[in-house]
Design a protein around this motif. Structure first.
Motif, PDB file in Angstrom:
ATOM      1  N   THR A  26       0.826  -1.200   0.000  1.00 28.64           N
ATOM      2  CA  THR A  26       0.000   0.000   0.000  1.00 28.64           C
ATOM      3  C   THR A  26       0.867   1.258   0.000  1.00 28.64           C
ATOM      4  O   THR A  26       0.588   2.206  -0.736  1.00 28.64           O
ATOM      5  N   ALA A  27       1.918   1.271   0.801  1.00 24.61           N
ATOM      6  CA  ALA A  27       2.824   2.423   0.835  1.00 24.61           C
ATOM      7  C   ALA A  27       3.439   2.655  -0.540  1.00 24.61           C
ATOM      8  O   ALA A  27       3.511   3.795  -1.015  1.00 24.61           O
ATOM      9  N   ARG A  28       3.863   1.574  -1.189  1.00 21.62           N
ATOM     10  CA  ARG A  28       4.432   1.698  -2.552  1.00 21.62           C
ATOM     11  C   ARG A  28       3.392   2.248  -3.521  1.00 21.62           C
ATOM     12  O   ARG A  28       3.718   3.051  -4.393  1.00 21.62           O
ATOM     13  N   TRP A  29       2.121   1.823  -3.407  1.00 24.90           N
ATOM     14  CA  TRP A  29       1.071   2.333  -4.284  1.00 24.90           C
ATOM     15  C   TRP A  29       0.939   3.843  -4.127  1.00 24.90           C
ATOM     16  O   TRP A  29       0.895   4.574  -5.109  1.00 24.90           O
ATOM     17  N   ASP A  32       4.091   5.378  -5.727  1.00 21.81           N
ATOM     18  CA  ASP A  32       4.183   5.231  -7.185  1.00 21.81           C
ATOM     19  C   ASP A  32       3.046   5.901  -7.939  1.00 21.81           C
ATOM     20  O   ASP A  32       3.265   6.496  -8.991  1.00 21.81           O
ATOM     21  N   VAL A  33       1.828   5.790  -7.436  1.00 18.90           N
ATOM     22  CA  VAL A  33       0.657   6.288  -8.173  1.00 18.90           C
ATOM     23  C   VAL A  33       0.337   7.744  -7.848  1.00 18.90           C
ATOM     24  O   VAL A  33      -0.008   8.512  -8.737  1.00 18.90           O
ATOM     25  N   LEU A  34       0.450   8.142  -6.566  1.00 28.18           N
ATOM     26  CA  LEU A  34       0.099   9.508  -6.197  1.00 28.18           C
ATOM     27  C   LEU A  34       1.312  10.404  -5.941  1.00 28.18           C
ATOM     28  O   LEU A  34       1.159  11.606  -5.787  1.00 28.18           O
ATOM     29  N   GLY A  35       2.510   9.822  -5.858  1.00 32.41           N
ATOM     30  CA  GLY A  35       3.702  10.617  -5.606  1.00 32.41           C
ATOM     31  C   GLY A  35       3.848  11.043  -4.154  1.00 32.41           C
ATOM     32  O   GLY A  35       4.515  12.025  -3.857  1.00 32.41           O
ATOM     33  N   TRP A  36       3.231  10.312  -3.230  1.00 35.95           N
ATOM     34  CA  TRP A  36       3.290  10.646  -1.814  1.00 35.95           C
ATOM     35  C   TRP A  36       4.550  10.059  -1.180  1.00 35.95           C
ATOM     36  O   TRP A  36       5.355   9.423  -1.837  1.00 35.95           O
ATOM     37  N   HIS A  37       4.682  10.240   0.119  1.00 37.64           N
ATOM     38  CA  HIS A  37       5.796   9.710   0.907  1.00 37.64           C
ATOM     39  C   HIS A  37       5.212   8.761   1.949  1.00 37.64           C
ATOM     40  O   HIS A  37       4.061   8.916   2.361  1.00 37.64           O
ATOM     41  N   SER A  38       6.021   7.811   2.397  1.00 39.08           N
ATOM     42  CA  SER A  38       5.519   6.874   3.395  1.00 39.08           C
ATOM     43  C   SER A  38       6.536   6.656   4.496  1.00 39.08           C
ATOM     44  O   SER A  38       7.731   6.890   4.313  1.00 39.08           O
ATOM     45  N   ASN A  39       6.028   6.187   5.621  1.00 39.78           N
ATOM     46  CA  ASN A  39       6.880   5.827   6.742  1.00 39.78           C
ATOM     47  C   ASN A  39       6.161   4.730   7.511  1.00 39.78           C
ATOM     48  O   ASN A  39       5.106   4.971   8.104  1.00 39.78           O
ATOM     49  N   ALA A  99      -1.952  10.672 -11.492  1.00 40.86           N
ATOM     50  CA  ALA A  99      -2.306   9.265 -11.267  1.00 40.86           C
ATOM     51  C   ALA A  99      -2.505   8.533 -12.596  1.00 40.86           C
ATOM     52  O   ALA A  99      -2.034   7.414 -12.775  1.00 40.86           O
ATOM     53  N   ALA A 100      -3.192   9.159 -13.538  1.00 41.34           N
ATOM     54  CA  ALA A 100      -3.408   8.542 -14.854  1.00 41.34           C
ATOM     55  C   ALA A 100      -2.076   8.366 -15.580  1.00 41.34           C
ATOM     56  O   ALA A 100      -1.849   7.346 -16.243  1.00 41.34           O
ATOM     57  N   GLY A 101      -1.184   9.340 -15.438  1.00 39.43           N
ATOM     58  CA  GLY A 101       0.127   9.253 -16.074  1.00 39.43           C
ATOM     59  C   GLY A 101       0.986   8.136 -15.512  1.00 39.43           C
ATOM     60  O   GLY A 101       1.902   7.647 -16.176  1.00 39.43           O
ATOM     61  N   LYS A 102       0.684   7.713 -14.297  1.00 42.07           N
ATOM     62  CA  LYS A 102       1.395   6.591 -13.688  1.00 42.07           C
ATOM     63  C   LYS A 102       0.750   5.262 -14.064  1.00 42.07           C
ATOM     64  O   LYS A 102       1.129   4.215 -13.568  1.00 42.07           O
TER      65      LYS A 102
END
Length: 130
Positions: A26-29, A32-39, A99-102
């Motif tokens: 989920t973090a990778r999604w 990769d899709v929204l350009g967010w950051h995760s921890n 998101a569509a571009g990804k």
């Protein structure tokens, strides 16, 4: 900052609970899709995520607490689907384009509402709608 410039949008404020059986996926999604950051903050003895966050801003900015939290708190669990959150997004067209571009096709076109606001819905990898 390059990711922010590339995205062309930012979330104004948000902090709902997000249940996922695979926090790393989920973090990778979100990355990769929204350009967010995760921890992923806490893991069990097998290395599975128990608690984590995904957010729109740089981790360094989020840690300063100078701005409201703009992301999701993730917990290990089975997704319940349905709509999970309403986000106020500045540059919603850019969010949809990004998101569509990804290659993500779980996004509706941006629609202008009778009151003048713009809306689009993104279905996440876990079946939630944001």
């Amino acid at each position: 900052m390059s990711r922010f410039s590339e995205k062309g949008y930012h979330v104004k404020e948000n902090a709902p609970i997000y249940l996922t059986p695979n926090m790393d996926r989920t973090a990778r999604w979100f990355e990769d899709v929204l350009g967010w950051h995760s921890n992923i903050v806490e893991r069990d003895s097998q290395g599975n995520g128990l608690y984590g966050v995904v957010f729109d801003m740089l981790p360094e900015v989020e840690r300063t607490h100078l701005a409201p939290f703009t992301g999701f708190q993730m917990f290990a669990g089975e997704p319940v689907g349905n709509e999970i959150s309403f986000m106020q997004v500045q540059g919603i067209e850019k969010l949809a384009e990004y998101a569509a571009g990804k290659g993500w096709n779980g996004i509706t076109p941006v629609e202008t509402q009778p009151w003048g606001g713009k809306v689009c819905r993104i279905t996440t990898i876990d079946g939630y709608v944001i």
